[in-house]
Motif scaffolding. Structure first.
Motif, PDB file in Angstrom:
ATOM      1  N   ILE A  98      19.636   1.090  85.418  1.00  0.00           N
ATOM      2  CA  ILE A  98      20.750   1.007  84.467  1.00  0.00           C
ATOM      3  C   ILE A  98      21.799   2.057  84.825  1.00  0.00           C
ATOM      4  O   ILE A  98      21.471   3.222  85.073  1.00  0.00           O
ATOM      5  N   LEU A 106      21.861  -3.523  84.632  1.00  0.00           N
ATOM      6  CA  LEU A 106      22.606  -3.452  83.367  1.00  0.00           C
ATOM      7  C   LEU A 106      23.544  -2.253  83.449  1.00  0.00           C
ATOM      8  O   LEU A 106      23.216  -1.245  84.074  1.00  0.00           O
ATOM      9  N   ILE A 133      25.818   0.297  80.885  1.00  0.00           N
ATOM     10  CA  ILE A 133      26.135   0.709  79.511  1.00  0.00           C
ATOM     11  C   ILE A 133      27.364   1.598  79.583  1.00  0.00           C
ATOM     12  O   ILE A 133      27.366   2.613  80.276  1.00  0.00           O
ATOM     13  N   ILE A 188      26.774  -3.545  78.284  1.00  0.00           N
ATOM     14  CA  ILE A 188      26.762  -3.151  76.869  1.00  0.00           C
ATOM     15  C   ILE A 188      27.880  -2.140  76.695  1.00  0.00           C
ATOM     16  O   ILE A 188      27.899  -1.099  77.353  1.00  0.00           O
ATOM     17  N   LEU A 243      27.030  -6.656  73.615  1.00  0.00           N
ATOM     18  CA  LEU A 243      26.522  -7.019  74.936  1.00  0.00           C
ATOM     19  C   LEU A 243      27.354  -8.177  75.476  1.00  0.00           C
ATOM     20  O   LEU A 243      27.565  -9.175  74.778  1.00  0.00           O
ATOM     21  N   ALA A 260      19.737  -2.454  75.043  1.00  0.00           N
ATOM     22  CA  ALA A 260      19.400  -2.428  76.475  1.00  0.00           C
ATOM     23  C   ALA A 260      17.915  -2.735  76.683  1.00  0.00           C
ATOM     24  O   ALA A 260      17.550  -3.512  77.572  1.00  0.00           O
ATOM     25  N   GLU A 272      17.223  -6.317  76.145  1.00  0.00           N
ATOM     26  CA  GLU A 272      17.748  -7.118  77.251  1.00  0.00           C
ATOM     27  C   GLU A 272      16.834  -7.035  78.470  1.00  0.00           C
ATOM     28  O   GLU A 272      16.554  -8.041  79.118  1.00  0.00           O
TER      29      GLU A 272
END
Ligand code: ZN
Length: 249
Positions: free
Chosen positions: A33, A123, A125, A149, A162, A206, A209
């Motif tokens: 992430i 992902l 953020i 996100i 998201l 997160a 997900e």
């Protein structure tokens, strides 16, 4: 790599959850992430993701700790004023959970470096405090096909959503904010406890997900009103003329 005995012990309260189990915990360990910004939002995001055992965290921030950050950024101590946030945040995560591999990127996300920095993650953020950077991050996430996100807090209001390609963050805010840092919390103020709450909510999204639990959260904006203490959920519409995710993009 399989979970070690130490990790099985550390994550026992996760693994006992039927929706997570050993397989879900392994997905967290395998996940990578990117966390953009190491400020107030990330002070809620990073301890939660480190504790949850997300295997790889990239922390991107080019700022140094200022005294006026400390009311909302509990990652940092008073004697760390002046030091680089990305390095301190990576060290914090490493101490919190040595099974998490961290990478500190002391840089600001710009159109010409966004894809290089953000590619290779499962992902993204975004907890930065200005629209211009958020739009750059969002555009890169759509091009890379990496879910985003986006989390923000200002005054007494928090918002988290998201995005998975379409609708994208640009569909939500439009094109007006590409040029400047018009919503910096330096000007408007923010309640310190709000940023951590919003960041922790982003971490929850997160984990959902990555593990793949609960209904799909993509395309819904979650709004927290810190004065009335209420959460609202609103559907975000795709903008058919969006220059990032629309048909002409
Ligand atoms: Zn869009």
């Amino acid at each position: 790599m399989a979970l070690s005995d130490d990790e099985l012990d550390r994550y026992a309260r996760h693994i006992v959850l039927p929706q997570v189990g050993g397989a879900g915990q392994q997905r967290l360990k395998d996940a990578s992430i990117a966390v953009v910004g190491a400020g107030g939002i990330s002070a809620g995001v990073l301890p939660a993701l480190a504790g949850a055992g997300v295997g790889h965290l990239t922390i991107i921030d080019d700022d140094r700790v200022e005294l006026s950050n400390l009311h909302r950024q509990p990652l940092y101590a008073t004697d760390q004023v002046g030091q680089r946030k990305a390095d301190l945040a990576a060290r914090f995560v490493g101490k919190r959970n040595p099974h998490v591999e961290t990478r500190a990127v002391v840089d600001r996300i710009e159109p010409d470096n966004a894809e290089a920095i953000l590619s290779g993650h499962d992902l993204i953020i975004d907890g930065t405090d200005n629209f211009a950077t958020r739009l750059v991050v969002s555009d890169a996430s759509v091009r890379l096909g990496v879910p985003l996100i986006s989390a923000a807090a200002q005054q007494f209001q928090g918002q988290v959503a998201l995005f998975r390609s379409k609708p994208c963050y640009r569909c939500f805010v439009g094109d007006a904010f590409d040029a400047d840092d018009c919503d910096s919390c330096a000007e408007l103020g923010v309640l310190g406890a709000l940023t951590g709450t919003v960041g922790n909510f982003a971490a929850l999204m997160a984990i959902r997900e990555i593990v793949g639990i609960g209904p799909d959260a993509a395309g819904t904006l979650h709004l927290l009103d810190g004065l009335s203490l209420s959460w609202r959920a609103l559907k975000i519409s795709s903008d058919p003329s969006c220059r990032t995710c629309g048909p002409s993009s």
